[in-house]
Motif scaffolding. Sequence first.
Motif, PDB file in Angstrom:
ATOM      1  N   UNK A   1       0.835  -1.209   0.000  1.00  0.00           N
ATOM      2  CA  UNK A   1       0.000   0.000   0.000  1.00  0.00           C
ATOM      3  C   UNK A   1       0.866   1.253   0.000  1.00  0.00           C
ATOM      4  N   UNK A   2       2.019   1.184   0.679  1.00  0.00           N
ATOM      5  CA  UNK A   2       2.915   2.329   0.747  1.00  0.00           C
ATOM      6  C   UNK A   2       3.953   2.123   1.827  1.00  0.00           C
ATOM      7  N   UNK A   3       4.694   3.171   2.076  1.00  0.00           N
ATOM      8  CA  UNK A   3       5.792   3.123   3.041  1.00  0.00           C
ATOM      9  C   UNK A   3       5.728   4.346   3.944  1.00  0.00           C
TER      10      UNK A   3
ATOM     11  N   UNK B   1       9.128   6.308  -9.786  1.00  0.00           N
ATOM     12  CA  UNK B   1       9.392   5.268 -10.782  1.00  0.00           C
ATOM     13  C   UNK B   1       8.946   3.897 -10.295  1.00  0.00           C
ATOM     14  N   UNK B   2       9.031   3.683  -8.992  1.00  0.00           N
ATOM     15  CA  UNK B   2       8.621   2.401  -8.412  1.00  0.00           C
ATOM     16  C   UNK B   2       7.115   2.330  -8.165  1.00  0.00           C
ATOM     17  N   UNK B   3       6.418   3.452  -8.431  1.00  0.00           N
ATOM     18  CA  UNK B   3       4.968   3.523  -8.183  1.00  0.00           C
ATOM     19  C   UNK B   3       4.639   3.124  -6.744  1.00  0.00           C
ATOM     20  N   UNK B   4       5.388   3.736  -5.824  1.00  0.00           N
ATOM     21  CA  UNK B   4       5.183   3.460  -4.402  1.00  0.00           C
ATOM     22  C   UNK B   4       4.991   4.773  -3.653  1.00  0.00           C
ATOM     23  N   UNK B   5       3.893   4.907  -2.961  1.00  0.00           N
ATOM     24  CA  UNK B   5       3.646   6.081  -2.123  1.00  0.00           C
ATOM     25  C   UNK B   5       4.497   6.004  -0.870  1.00  0.00           C
ATOM     26  N   UNK B   6       4.902   7.164  -0.362  1.00  0.00           N
ATOM     27  CA  UNK B   6       5.569   7.161   0.930  1.00  0.00           C
ATOM     28  C   UNK B   6       5.245   8.432   1.697  1.00  0.00           C
ATOM     29  N   UNK B   7       5.267   8.309   3.014  1.00  0.00           N
ATOM     30  CA  UNK B   7       4.934   9.412   3.910  1.00  0.00           C
ATOM     31  C   UNK B   7       5.875   9.373   5.096  1.00  0.00           C
TER      32      UNK B   7
END
Length: 219
Positions: free
Chosen positions: A150-152, A169-175
């Motif tokens: 889901x994300x990081x 580029x990795x299509x990964x959300x992060x917060x």
Amino acid sequence: MYNKSDIELKVAEFLLQIKAIKLQPANPFTWASGWKSPIYCDNRITLSHPSVRTYIRQKLTQLIQEEYGSVDLIAGVATAGIPQGVLVAQELGLPFAYVRSKAKEHGTGSLIEGEIVEGQRVVVVEDLISTGKSSLQAVDALRNAGLSVAGLVSIFTYGLDQAEENFKNAKCRYSSLSNYQTLIQYAAEHSFIGQNDVDLLTKWRRDPSGWGKELEQLT
């Protein structure tokens, strides 16, 4: 209620007070990558301070709920993300696993430790984001194992352009709970650093790989 700006400032305050983050523009650190840096972050130190540890655990938990909703699993990134991830998983009452930096060279040869089930929705927990390379290696490992990332989330991010590009580029959300810009703002307002230091720290953020070379030329 998750008040983003208040939390960013509070986490910055904690990290500076307990010296989990050190600012030394005049005597820079050398990262493993070889970069010269005016800042060094070791969020493992938060684990030695119960009130800070509790605050971070609670706010990471709230951040996950706010940004990613319901998940099935929490995964930590070895090594510094493991204890933070365990604390969050305990708070949420969820299973926990962690991703090694490389597969074991003995026994099962596992890259992911812990019980995982294909199709599980997972949030990855990190302590710190610099370029995002090691974090995204963990994301790839989880995806390759059939999990839905889901994300990081992390305690702190340097907010480097390279990291933004790598996650995109990795299509990964992060917060992250706090960030470099907020930290420098808090440090300047509370006399941890002077204006000359702010200028040097701002220049580093714009060009971290070239900052040390420019500093050597000036000296």
